[in-house]
Design a protein around this motif. Structure first.
Motif, PDB file in Angstrom:
ATOM      1  N   LYS A 388       0.820  -1.215   0.000  1.00  0.00           N
ATOM      2  CA  LYS A 388       0.000   0.000   0.000  1.00  0.00           C
ATOM      3  C   LYS A 388       0.852   1.263   0.000  1.00  0.00           C
ATOM      4  N   SER A 440      -1.739  -1.418  10.582  1.00  0.00           N
ATOM      5  CA  SER A 440      -2.558  -1.367   9.366  1.00  0.00           C
ATOM      6  C   SER A 440      -3.391  -0.093   9.330  1.00  0.00           C
ATOM      7  N   GLN A 441      -3.940   0.307  10.460  1.00  0.00           N
ATOM      8  CA  GLN A 441      -4.724   1.545  10.510  1.00  0.00           C
ATOM      9  C   GLN A 441      -3.860   2.761  10.213  1.00  0.00           C
ATOM     10  N   ASP A 444      -3.215   2.886   6.504  1.00  0.00           N
ATOM     11  CA  ASP A 444      -4.405   3.350   5.784  1.00  0.00           C
ATOM     12  C   ASP A 444      -4.587   4.856   5.937  1.00  0.00           C
TER      13      ASP A 444
END
Length: 738
Positions: A388, A440-441, A444
């Motif tokens: 990502k 992960s947060q 993001d």
């Protein structure tokens, strides 16, 4: 200019509030933190009015300077309060830092302002369009009485970070407005220079131009000047965005259009990267594509726009490349995805190419992410997080390649924290799963919110670092528990060895009665173990325990020789000492008296025949605990290099290691403890979990096999960039070419 700056600083107070909220409770000056948060919260409530005040102040200062009127601030000689003095000092430091970060760009603005002031007969030091002038106006809008000495440095550092980014987009516009004879030199890459003449054959997307997004209150001119419903001024640069992407796009590339990024690192390694690409092409491994001389070169601002479109898309192509599952390596995948996104703007992939600087940025980002993937044990969720971040980090590298050499770069610190959170994290515990979920947060949030400002990386790195600090505290507790357990096991084993040696030495060459041997082997052996553990081998108490054992053997000899008086005297003299020592093995009261009575009965049994005895249940040898199988280890231990073993024995707690797992994955580890008794070495991972407990000889075998690498405990990105520098070194090229 006033509207541009005030609009860009609109989220200033909300971001500063978030930064204050993330300061840990145990930080220095915590007593002033509630006050600082209260002040910032008040400014946040007044953010709209403050933004209007800032805009009005910038306009008023510009008009006052131009009409030779006195500025509203900074003219009178007055006694400064503590806050005012600190603001002036911090403001000057912020100015110096911005000049250093902007480099030649700030220097050119200073010369342009000085020339304008000289031509107009104005005092150029008071110009509100300079770096110092904008800072001066910004400070004038603050409530100095409300600011605390602890808040001011935080506020001005935040201002420095935000304003540096803003000035990168603002200075080119100012130079075009106030005039700069060098504005067409190599320091700038204005999109205006790429526009074809009217009626020319410049780039046109198939089906005509799409509607452009308004940026900073203007309708932007389409890239390369296609005919649109509205034409923007020459200085307004916007990115043509497909309608489907309009709602998602939050990156304002306009502030970077027209400015070439800082490329000092890329400039230094360009020739090596170019040679690396040529070797990749010759080897036909899909490393990159050749730049065609007739190709349409996609410039910097366009690359940033394209990367912004790609940011937040499905990261699967990057994830597969990182895992080695695709048919192309990561550098080629990044180019392919960028070119695919460029197709949304009408670029022809067969007739377009990236400039050399952007080629270098893509390759360096790919090397960095590939290196991090290889050097760490990432599970699938962690690899997906890295995937990502590929597109955002391409943007970062294009904007400012100090990412590759500045340890303090926010984006670099985030990568370091992310690797530490994910390396070897299988999510097999609640704490591990919580760390992965939070990481992960954070990723993001970066993907969703990253615009041109590096502040989002700084905030994300700080947030993740706070969690890691707590994890380190837990890891230290885990390490301490493992160490204490191993120390206890080794001390117990060493005590048993010492006790067996003492009893064995006393029994050597003797024949004793069965009941005497049972007492010595069943009770006295354990008494010596407890004495060694409690008092130490050299203590008087331990020596007294050994003396009682010698007295027992003398009583046994007297019994065999039927010297009843000597036996009775010895028994009476040592009775209390024997009962006292039996307490250390849990025999007290009637149990101790019963054991002593059985010993006396055995000594008085005339028909018992003495015999040779051997102690049973000797301590087990300490086995190595390894996460991998080492074939024929025992033979290897006998033949391992003694010099290497000696070097391993000199390693101390805290030494960083890299363990090569099955599948060639590396995991970060460190030596947590070296036994003072046996020399055994405890190796733990980032979370303090046991990875191996080995003898120095075994670790030497692992080092010789390349299964363990002795490394300094450097941040992950430092290690990878060192490998990148090594792979790009001239000596490596010479060796490859030879």
């Amino acid at each position: 200019m006033a509207e541009f700056v005030s609009a860009k600083l609109a989220p200033f107070w909300s971001e500063l509030k978030s930064a204050l909220d993330r300061i840990p409770a145990g930080a220095n000056n915590f007593s002033s933190l509630p006050r600082d948060q209260f002040v910032v919260h008040g400014m946040l409530d007044d953010a709209q009015d403050w933004r209007a005040r800032l805009r009005v102040a910038l306009e008023a200062d510009a008009m006052a300077w131009w009409h030779r009127q006195s500025l509203r601030h900074g003219t009178a000689l007055t006694l400064m309060g503590e806050s005012e003095l600190l603001l002036e000092i911090e403001g000057q430091q912020a100015n110096d830092a911005m000049h250093a970060r902007l480099g030649a760009l700030a220097h050119r603005l200073d010369r342009a302002v000085e020339a304008l002031a000289h031509d107009a007969g104005l005092p150029w030091h008071d110009c509100p369009w300079s770096v110092e002038g904008i800072t001066r106006t910004f400070i004038s809008t603050l409530d100095r009485e409300a600011l605390t000495p602890t808040l001011i440095p935080l506020l001005m550092r935040h201002y420095e970070t935000q304003m540096t980014v803003i000035l990168r987009g603002l200075i080119p516009e100012l130079l075009r407005v106030i005039g700069d004879g060098e504005s067409s030199s190599e320091a700038y890459d204005s999109p205006a220079t790429h526009r074809p003449a009217a009626g020319g054959s410049g780039w046109q997307p198939e089906g005509g131009m799409v509607e452009t997004l308004p940026t900073n209150g203007h309708v932007n001119d389409p890239v390369h000047g296609g005919v649109g419903p509205a034409s923007a001024p020459a200085g307004d640069i916007g990115a043509a965005m497909p309608a489907a992407n309009r709602g998602r796009e939050s990156v304002d590339i306009a502030s970077y259009a027209g400015v070439r990024p800082e490329t000092r690192y890329r400039s230094r390694v360009h020739s090596q990267l170019d040679a690396w690409r040529r070797r990749a092409r010759n080897g036909d491994n899909g490393g990159t594509t050749a730049v065609r001389s007739t190709a349409r070169v996609i410039n910097t601002s366009e690359v940033l726009t394209i990367a912004s479109v790609l940011q937040g898309d499905d990261p699967t192509p990057f994830v597969r490349a990182l895992l080695g599952q695709g048919d192309q390596p990561l550098p080629m995948v990044i180019r392919r995805e960028l070119m695919s996104a460029a197709g949304q703007f009408g670029f022809d992939a067969e007739q377009s190419s990236f400039a050399e600087g952007e080629e270098d940025a893509v390759d360096l980002v790919a090397m960095l992410f590939d290196g991090l993937q290889r050097a760490n044990a990432f599970e699938e969720p962690a690899t997906r997080m890295m995937g990502k971040l590929v597109a955002p980090y391409v943007k970062v590298a294009v904007m400012d390649d100090s990412l590759f050499e500045n340890r303090g770069h926010p984006a670099r610190r985030l990568l370091d924290a992310l690797v530490e959170a994910c390396d070897g994290n299988t999510g097999d515990s609640h704490a591990s799963r919580s760390m992965l979920e939070r990481a992960s947060q954070v990723v993001d949030q970066v993907v969703a919110r990253f615009q041109e400002s590096m502040a989002i990386f700084d905030l994300a790195a700080r947030e993740l670092q706070e969690l890691l600090d707590r994890q380190r505290s837990l890891a230290e507790v885990t390490e301490r528990r493992i160490t204490e357990t191993l120390q206890g096991q080794e001390r117990l084993r060493q005590a048993r060895i010492a006790a067996d040696e003492a009893v064995g030495a006393a029994l050597e060459g003797r024949k004793i009665l069965p009941d005497t041997f049972h007492f010595l082997g069943e009770y006295w052996r354990n008494v010596l173990v407890q004495g060694w553990l409690r008092f130490g081998e050299q203590s008087p108490r331990y020596q007294a325990m050994r003396a009682v054992g010698d007295a027992l053997l003398q009583m046994d000899a007297d019994a065999v020789a039927l010297r009843s008086r000597a036996l009775a005297a010895g028994f009476e003299d040592n009775r209390e000492a024997i009962l006292e020592d039996l307490r250390y093995v849990g025999l007290q009261g009637e149990a101790a008296i019963e054991a002593l009575a059985r010993l006396a009965a055995g000594l008085l049994r005339a028909d018992a025949a003495p015999g040779e005895v051997v102690l049973s249940n000797p301590p087990e040898p300490l086995a190595d605990e390894l996460p991998m199988q080492i074939p024929d280890l025992e033979r290897r231990l006998r033949t391992v290099d003694s010099v290497l073993v000696a070097r391993v024995r000199r390693l101390r707690a805290g030494q960083g290691l890299r363990i090569i797992e099955d599948g060639a994955h590396e995991t970060m580890a460190k030596i947590a403890w070296v036994s003072g008794l046996t020399g055994r070495i405890l190796v733990v991972n980032r979370r303090g979990e046991r990875r191996m407990v080995v003898r120095p000889e075994t670790l030497a075998v692992l080092v010789a096999d390349g299964r363990v690498l002795v490394r300094s405990a450097e941040p992950p990105v430092d290690q990878v960039m060192a490998q990148v520098a090594d792979s790009l070194g001239e000596r490596r090229f010479a060796q490859t070419a030879g």
